[in-house]
Motif scaffolding. Structure first.
Motif, PDB file in Angstrom:
ATOM      1  N   ALA A 119      12.403   8.718 -41.656  1.00 25.85           N
ATOM      2  CA  ALA A 119      11.304   7.850 -40.743  1.00 25.85           C
ATOM      3  C   ALA A 119      11.836   7.761 -39.176  1.00 25.85           C
ATOM      4  N   VAL A 120      13.063   7.417 -39.277  1.00 28.03           N
ATOM      5  CA  VAL A 120      13.463   6.938 -37.797  1.00 28.03           C
ATOM      6  C   VAL A 120      13.776   8.316 -36.859  1.00 28.03           C
ATOM      7  N   ASP A 121      14.089   9.478 -37.780  1.00 29.18           N
ATOM      8  CA  ASP A 121      13.909  10.606 -36.954  1.00 29.18           C
ATOM      9  C   ASP A 121      12.681  11.041 -36.056  1.00 29.18           C
ATOM     10  N   ILE A 122      11.601  10.644 -36.702  1.00 32.99           N
ATOM     11  CA  ILE A 122      10.222  11.227 -36.131  1.00 32.99           C
ATOM     12  C   ILE A 122       9.924  10.009 -35.356  1.00 32.99           C
ATOM     13  N   CYS A 123      10.521   9.021 -34.907  1.00 31.83           N
ATOM     14  CA  CYS A 123      10.129   7.987 -33.844  1.00 31.83           C
ATOM     15  C   CYS A 123      10.243   8.055 -32.455  1.00 31.83           C
ATOM     16  N   PHE A 146       9.357  -2.537 -34.143  1.00 28.36           N
ATOM     17  CA  PHE A 146       8.867  -2.510 -35.673  1.00 28.36           C
ATOM     18  C   PHE A 146      10.093  -2.363 -36.613  1.00 28.36           C
ATOM     19  N   THR A 147       9.833  -2.610 -37.765  1.00 25.33           N
ATOM     20  CA  THR A 147      10.792  -2.378 -39.105  1.00 25.33           C
ATOM     21  C   THR A 147      10.337  -1.345 -39.743  1.00 25.33           C
ATOM     22  N   ILE A 148      11.264  -0.586 -40.180  1.00 22.16           N
ATOM     23  CA  ILE A 148      10.839   0.626 -41.186  1.00 22.16           C
ATOM     24  C   ILE A 148      11.799   0.122 -42.394  1.00 22.16           C
ATOM     25  N   GLU A 149      11.227  -0.134 -43.526  1.00 25.58           N
ATOM     26  CA  GLU A 149      12.106  -0.746 -44.574  1.00 25.58           C
ATOM     27  C   GLU A 149      11.613  -0.129 -45.965  1.00 25.58           C
ATOM     28  N   PRO A 150      11.683   1.269 -46.115  1.00 23.36           N
ATOM     29  CA  PRO A 150      11.356   1.752 -47.418  1.00 23.36           C
ATOM     30  C   PRO A 150      11.882   1.173 -48.559  1.00 23.36           C
ATOM     31  N   MET A 151      11.344   0.703 -49.683  1.00 19.81           N
ATOM     32  CA  MET A 151      11.922   0.329 -50.875  1.00 19.81           C
ATOM     33  C   MET A 151      11.446   1.412 -51.881  1.00 19.81           C
ATOM     34  N   ILE A 152      12.446   1.860 -52.772  1.00 20.09           N
ATOM     35  CA  ILE A 152      12.430   2.869 -53.308  1.00 20.09           C
ATOM     36  C   ILE A 152      12.712   2.554 -54.794  1.00 20.09           C
ATOM     37  N   ASN A 153      12.007   3.068 -55.930  1.00 18.15           N
ATOM     38  CA  ASN A 153      12.230   2.833 -57.194  1.00 18.15           C
ATOM     39  C   ASN A 153      12.921   4.270 -57.735  1.00 18.15           C
ATOM     40  N   LEU A 154      13.725   3.860 -58.911  1.00 18.26           N
ATOM     41  CA  LEU A 154      14.170   4.979 -59.459  1.00 18.26           C
ATOM     42  C   LEU A 154      13.181   5.662 -60.407  1.00 18.26           C
TER      43      LEU A 154
END
Length: 291
Positions: free
Chosen positions: A206-210, A271-279
């Motif tokens: 996500a950061v790479d496309i900012c 802004f923040t980008i803070e992906p929350m990921i589940n198994l």
């Protein structure tokens, strides 16, 4: 008189079994093996520390955020002087996060991490942004294992094999910083490593496309692609957000694909980008502490 009350308070704390289930959780059906422990008293802020508007509000309501949502339909573009102040508070947040992360070990409690974060924040003449935000009772969020976010520090000692996210937010000179990192405690299993690696690479994608002109909705597409490659799922309930003069503000940045986030990135947006990921599945469930 005061010494007697202090003695009684200390004895009362000794009597309470710190590992006992808090009252609001009695009868609750947990989805995993983690159980909350008792919590310490809310820590105090020295009078000279500048505070956000919700710090002393009885319900912890950020009035400024409510007014902003009602009256403002644009994303704030910070000027160079404002951005420098933001960089300063962000560096302070990183310092505090590093100190907290270095303190982690098998056996330390998240309450002790909260104490470290609290003390390091006020030592920098800053305010720990989570404290009393919508009545959040602590100075940092510590989310262990299956807790996705907003975990409240308590007396539970961290165990070998745990993972813990430390979410630091600090307020100084009128600006908030917001950053977090997930740490391994001792020897963790392959699934935990896969989960944390996935979350890190989702963030990186996500950061790479900012850049100016990128649509905010595209961050979710980039994150979702990586999560699928790892066989993981993206939590849809919680989003990235604008930050600065307000703790949470526009833009809203969903982490999942095919979202309908409005707006595009411009110079001066923060802004923040803070992906929350589940198994497993992307589902989540709110604990009875309302966090």
């Amino acid at each position: 008189h005061k010494s007697i009350h202090k003695l009684i308070e200390n004895k009362s704390n000794d009597i309470i079994d710190k590992s006992s289930l808090p009252r609001e959780f009695i009868g609750y059906k947990f989805t995993g093996s983690l159980r909350p422990y008792q919590k310490s008293s809310t820590r105090l802020i020295p009078g000279h520390i500048a505070k956000p508007d919700y710090a002393n509000h009885l319900q912890g309501i950020p009035i400024s955020e409510q007014l902003d949502r009602r009256s403002n339909s644009t994303i704030k573009e910070y000027n160079s002087n404002e951005l420098e102040k933001l960089r300063i508070v962000c560096r302070l947040g990183r310092e505090i996060l590093d100190i907290a992360g270095n303190a982690l070990r098998v056996g330390i409690t998240t309450d002790e991490i909260d104490e470290i974060v609290h003390n390091e924040t006020i030592a920098r003449d800053a305010y720990p942004s989570p404290l009393n935000y919508h009545c959040f009772p602590k100075s940092v969020c510590t989310s262990v294992n299956e807790v996705i976010c907003h975990g409240i520090p308590d007396y539970r000692p961290l165990l070998d094999g745990d993972i813990v996210n430390i979410d630091i937010s600090v307020y100084k000179d009128g600006y908030h910083a917001d950053l977090n990192e997930t740490f391994f405690i001792g020897n963790v299993d392959k699934d935990s490593i896969r989960l944390v690696e996935c979350a890190y690479k989702c963030l990186s994608a996500a950061v790479d496309i900012c850049k100016p002109g990128t649509m905010y909705r595209d961050a979710g597409n980039a994150i979702d692609k990586v999560a699928r490659e790892f066989g993981c799922s993206v939590v849809t309930t919680y989003c990235g957000h604008g930050v600065g003069e307000l703790f949470h503000t526009a833009p809203t940045i969903p982490h999942y694909a095919y979202n309908k986030a409005k707006g595009s990135m411009k110079p001066g947006h923060v802004f923040t980008i803070e992906p929350m990921i589940n198994l497993g599945k992307s589902n989540d469930k709110l604990w009875p502490d309302n966090w």
